[in-house]
Motif scaffolding. Structure first.
Motif, PDB file in Angstrom:
ATOM      1  N   ARG A   1       2.690   6.917  -4.894  1.00 24.71           N
ATOM      2  CA  ARG A   1       2.205   7.251  -6.232  1.00 24.71           C
ATOM      3  C   ARG A   1       1.026   8.224  -6.148  1.00 24.71           C
ATOM      4  N   GLN A   2       0.133   7.987  -5.174  1.00 26.61           N
ATOM      5  CA  GLN A   2      -1.025   8.864  -4.998  1.00 26.61           C
ATOM      6  C   GLN A   2      -0.588  10.289  -4.676  1.00 26.61           C
TER       7      GLN A   2
ATOM      8  N   ALA B   1      -4.397   5.165  -8.510  1.00 27.62           N
ATOM      9  CA  ALA B   1      -3.473   5.049  -7.379  1.00 27.62           C
ATOM     10  C   ALA B   1      -4.223   5.124  -6.058  1.00 27.62           C
TER      11      ALA B   1
ATOM     12  N   SER C   1       0.824  -1.210   0.000  1.00 31.35           N
ATOM     13  CA  SER C   1       0.000   0.000   0.000  1.00 31.35           C
ATOM     14  C   SER C   1       0.858   1.259   0.000  1.00 31.35           C
TER      15      SER C   1
ATOM     16  N   LYS D   1       3.611   1.847  -1.602  1.00 26.41           N
ATOM     17  CA  LYS D   1       3.968   2.207  -2.980  1.00 26.41           C
ATOM     18  C   LYS D   1       2.842   2.998  -3.639  1.00 26.41           C
ATOM     19  N   GLN D   2       1.611   2.550  -3.381  1.00 25.96           N
ATOM     20  CA  GLN D   2       0.463   3.229  -3.982  1.00 25.96           C
ATOM     21  C   GLN D   2       0.238   4.605  -3.355  1.00 25.96           C
TER      22      GLN D   2
ATOM     23  N   LYS E   1      -6.285   1.868  -5.393  1.00 25.12           N
ATOM     24  CA  LYS E   1      -5.417   0.758  -4.972  1.00 25.12           C
ATOM     25  C   LYS E   1      -4.888   0.976  -3.559  1.00 25.12           C
ATOM     26  N   ALA E   2      -4.487   2.204  -3.262  1.00 28.13           N
ATOM     27  CA  ALA E   2      -3.947   2.508  -1.926  1.00 28.13           C
ATOM     28  C   ALA E   2      -4.992   2.256  -0.850  1.00 28.13           C
TER      29      ALA E   2
END
Length: 628
Positions: A233-234, A278, A227, A229-230, A281-282
Motif C-alpha cells: 500500500r505504501q 500506510a 507488514s 500488505k502495508q 503502519k508498515a
C-alpha cells in the motif's frame, strides 16, 4: 513503466528497501519469471573469475572458522579463572589463579580475531574486484547491444524504462554481488560452524537452543504478512504522490493560470495522508519483529543458562563451555535472519538480471552487408523503387511507392498528420528497413551500404532542435571532425547566427545548459542550421522549424535554409504550404501513399487534395495556419 514500479526499484518505502535492511525486511520482492534460467546466465558472467571466487570462499571459511573458534577458546580462560576462584574460596592449600595461562589464552584470542578480520578483509577485497569486473562486462554487453538495436525498440519504450534497466537494475546486481553474496556465504558458514560447536559442547543445550527457532519463524512469518500488505500500500501511495508532484511541477504555469493551486494542494494532502498512514503502519508492524525476536531469544537464553548451570553443578560441563554456548546461541539467530533477507535480495536481483537479459535478447538491426559499398563522391540522386513498408508487417502503411529525385532538386513532402511523411525519412535514413522494394542513392541500394556511411551523406535540421551541454563552438562542430575555428565562424555567418553569438557573454565559448534554455528557440534553430552547413552533406532533410519563432527570426532561418539548400538534394517536410511554393517537386501523402505529385502550379491546377489543403490555409485573408 509506472511511477510505482520505478519507486519499487529504487528501494523506497521501508527497512527492506536496500541491502542493508534489518531483520524486519518485509517489503514485497519482485520475482523473476524464469529464476533458474536467469540465475544460470548470471553465473555464466562469473565463470571467468571462478578462481577468484574459490579464493573468496576459502577466505570466508577461514574468517568464519577463526571467528567461531574464539568463544570456545575464551571459555577455557573463564573456566581457569572460575577454578582458581573456587579453589581460593574453599581454602585449598596453594590455590591461585593461573594468570599466565589466562594471558596465553588472551594472546591466542587476539591472534584469532586479527586473523579473522584479515581474512574477512581479503574476502571483501577480492569479491569487490570480482563484482566490479563482472558488472563491467555486463554493462559493456548492454551498451554494445543498445548500439545494435533498431530504432523501433526505442520507439516502443520510454527512455525512463530503458535507463532503469541499464542503471538501476545493473547497480542492483553490482551491490548484490559485492555485498549480499559475501554475506550469504558467511551466514551459511556461520550457521554450520555454530551448530557444530554447540553440538561439541552439549547436544542437550543445542536442542534447547534450536527449539526456539520454530517459534521465531512463526512470529516473523505472521508479522511479515501483515507488514507486507502495508508496504504494498505504501509503494502504491508513494507512486501516486510522486506522479502527482511531477505532474504539478511540469504543468506549474497551467495550474497557476487556471487558479488550481488550492485543488492541487488538497489532492497532495489527501495522498500524503494516505501515504503517512500506510508508512506508519508498515514501519510499526515490521519494527515489532526485533523486540519479539529478542524476547524469544531471551527465553532461550534463560533456558540455556538454567540447564547449563545444572549441568555445571553435576560436573557434566565446564562453566567456560556454558559461557561459550551462550555466545553461540546469540550468534545463531542473526545469520539465519540475514540468510532469509539475502534470499529476498537475491530474488530481486535475479529479477533485475532478467530485465537486463531481456535487452540482450532483443532482436538486433539487420546485419550490415558483407561487402558494403561506399560512395566516394555522392551526387544526391535518390530513388524509391516499389517500396512497401509497415511498422507492423500485418498493417502495411506504404504500398508500392515510386519516387525519383535528381541531384540538386528540392522535394517537398506534404500531407495531414499521420500521412507517412516522417516514415519516408525514417526509411531513407535506414532507421527502419523496407519490407519490399529498394531505396537507392546514386544507383546504390542503401541496404548495401554501411548505416554509418549512409547517414553521413545526410544533414538534418529538425523542428525539435537538439543541442547538448557544451560550448556553442562544440555544438556547431558536432557534425564534422577536425574543424578549425574559422570554419565554425564561417558556418555561423552563413546561418545568420554569428551576430547573436558574438553578443553573448562568452561568444563562441558560451556554455549551453542541458536544455539549452539560456538561448531562444530561434537561436537554437540557427545553431542547428550552422551545424548542418559545416557538415556539408550531399542530401538535406529539413523539417520546417519556423512555426514556433517570431516573424523576424523566421526570415533569418528561411534565408539560412535557402543558403544551405543550394546545390544539394533537399527533402523538406512542410507543415505550412506557403514555404514550399518554389519546390521542384511536391509529394502529397495521405495514409502512407503518394496520392499526388508535381509542382505547386501543377497541383493547384489539378484541383485535388493538395489544392484543397492549400486553399484551406488561405480562406481568411491569407491567414497561414499549420496543417501537418
Amino acid at each position: 513503466m509506472s511511477q510505482e514500479q520505478k519507486n519499487k526499484r529504487r528501494g523506497f518505502g521501508g527497512p527492506g528497501g536496500g541491502h542493508g535492511g534489518g531483520p524486519g525486511m518485509a517489503m514485497p520482492v519482485e520475482k523473476a519469471k524464469d529464476f533458474k534460467g536467469t540465475l544460470k546466465r548470471l553465473i555464466h558472467y562469473l565463470k571467468p573469475r571462478k578462481v577468484q571466487l574459490i579464493v573468496v570462499l576459502l577466505m570466508a571459511v577461514l574468517s568464519t572458522v577463526f571467528s567461531i573458534v574464539s568463544p570456545k577458546v575464551m571459555g577455557k580462560a573463564t573456566t581457569k579463572l572460575f577454578e582458581g576462584i573456587m579453589a581460593k574460596m574453599k581454602h585449598v592449600p596453594g590455590a591461585s589463579i593461573d594468570f599466565h595461562y589466562v594471558w596465553q589464552i588472551i594472546m591466542v584470542l587476539i591472534g584469532l580475531y586479527v586473523l579473522s578480520a584479515l581474512f574477512s578483509y581479503l574476502q571483501q577485497y577480492l569479491m569487490a574486484d570480482v563484482a566490479q569486473k563482472t558488472v563491467y562486462d555486463l554493462r559493456r554487453d548492454v551498451s554494445d547491444k543498445l548500439n545494435r538495436l533498431p530504432l523501433k525498440y526505442f520507439d516502443a519504450r520510454t527512455h525512463g524504462e530503458i535507463l532503469s534497466r541499464v542503471t538501476n537494475d545493473v547497480d542492483n546486481i553490482s551491490t548484490t554481488l559485492q555485498q549480499s553474496l559475501t554475506q550469504l556465504i558467511t551466514s551459511i558458514l556461520t550457521i554450520i560452524g555454530v551448530i557444530v560447536m554447540m553440538l561439541s559442547i552439549s547436544p542437550l543445550l543445542t536442542l534447547i537452543a534450536v527449539l526456539t527457532l520454530p517459534l521465531s519463524v512463526l512470529a516473523i512469518t505472521n508479522i511479515a504478512k501483515r507488514s507486507q500488505k502495508q508496504f504494498v500500500r505504501q509503494q502504491k501511495e508513494l507512486g501516486q504522490l510522486n506522479g502527482h508532484v511531477e505532474e504539478m511541477y511540469t504543468g506549474h504555469k497551467i495550474i497557476k493560470a487556471f487558479g488550481r493551486e488550492p485543488k492541487s494542494l488538497e489532492q497532495f494532502d489527501t495522498i500524503n495522508e494516505r501515504l503517512y498512514e500506510a508508512g506508519w503502519k508498515a514501519q510499526f508492524i515490521s519494527g515489532v519483529i526485533m523486540p519479539i525476536m529478542s524476547f524469544i531469544g531471551n527465553i532461550g537464553y534463560v533456558l540455556v543458562s538454567v540447564v547449563g548451570g545444572i549441568l555445571v553443578t553435576k560436573k557434566s560441563i565446564e562453566i567456560g563451555d556454558v559461557q561459550a554456548f551462550i555466545q553461540y546461541a546469540r550468534q545463531f539467530t542473526m545469520p539465519i535472519t540475514q540468510t532469509a533477507n539475502i534470499a529476498n535480495i537475491i530474488q530481486s536481483t535475479v529479477a533485475s538480471a532478467e530485465r537486463v537479459f531481456e535487452i540482450l535478447d532483443e532482436e538486433e538491426e539487420k546485419l550490415e552487408s558483407v561487402h558494403p559499398v561506399e560512395l566516394k563522391q555522392p551526387q544526391g540522386n535518390v530513388a524509391f523503387n516499389h517500396v512497401k513498408f509497415g511498422y507492423d508487417p500485418s498493417n502495411i502503411l506504404i504500398e508500392d511507392m515510386n519516387i525519383n529525385v535528381s541531384q540538386g532538386q528540392t522535394i517537398a513532402i506534404v500531407g495531414p498528420t499521420g500521412a507517412g511523411k516522417t516514415t519516408l525519412i525514417n526509411l531513407l535514413m535506414r532507421f527502419y528497413e523496407v519490407n519490399e522494394g529498394s531505396i537507392t542513392v546514386d544507383g546504390v541500394n542503401i541496404a548495401d551500404m554501411k548505416r554509418g556511411d549512409l547517414r553521413s551523406l545526410f544533414g538534418m535540421v529538425l523542428q525539435d532542435t537538439w543541442l547538448f551541454n557544451g560550448t556553442i563552438r562544440d555544438n556547431i562542430a558536432y557534425g564534422r571532425e577536425n574543424v578549425t575555428d574559422e570554419e565554425v565562424v564561417s558556418a555561423a555567418k552563413t546561418a545568420y547566427a554569428d551576430h547573436f553569438i558574438r553578443t553573448l557573454p562568452g561568444g563562441y565559448n558560451t556554455i549551453l545548459n542541458e536544455e539549452a534554455s539560456n538561448i531562444s528557440q530561434g537561436q537554437k534553430q540557427l545553431l542547428t542550421i550552422a551545424r548542418a552547413i559545416l557538415a556539408d552533406p550531399a542530401i538535406l532533410i529539413l523539417d520546417e522549424a519556423t512555426s514556433s519563432v517570431d516573424t523576424r527570426t523566421e526570415v533569418h532561418i528561411q534565408k539560412a535554409m535557402n543558403e544551405l539548400m543550394k546545390g544539394r538534394t533537399s527533402f523538406v517536410i512542410a507543415h505550412r504550404l506557403s514555404t514550399i511554393r518554389d519546390a521542384d517537386l511536391i509529394l502529397v501523402m495521405n495514409h502512407g501513399s503518394v496520392i499526388e505529385k508535381g509542382t505547386h502550379e501543377e497541383l493547384l491546377a489539378l484541383g485535388g487534395f493538395y489544392a484543397d489543403l492549400y486553399n484551406s490555409q488561405f480562406t481568411k485573408g491569407g491567414f497561414d495556419q499549420e496543417v501537418g
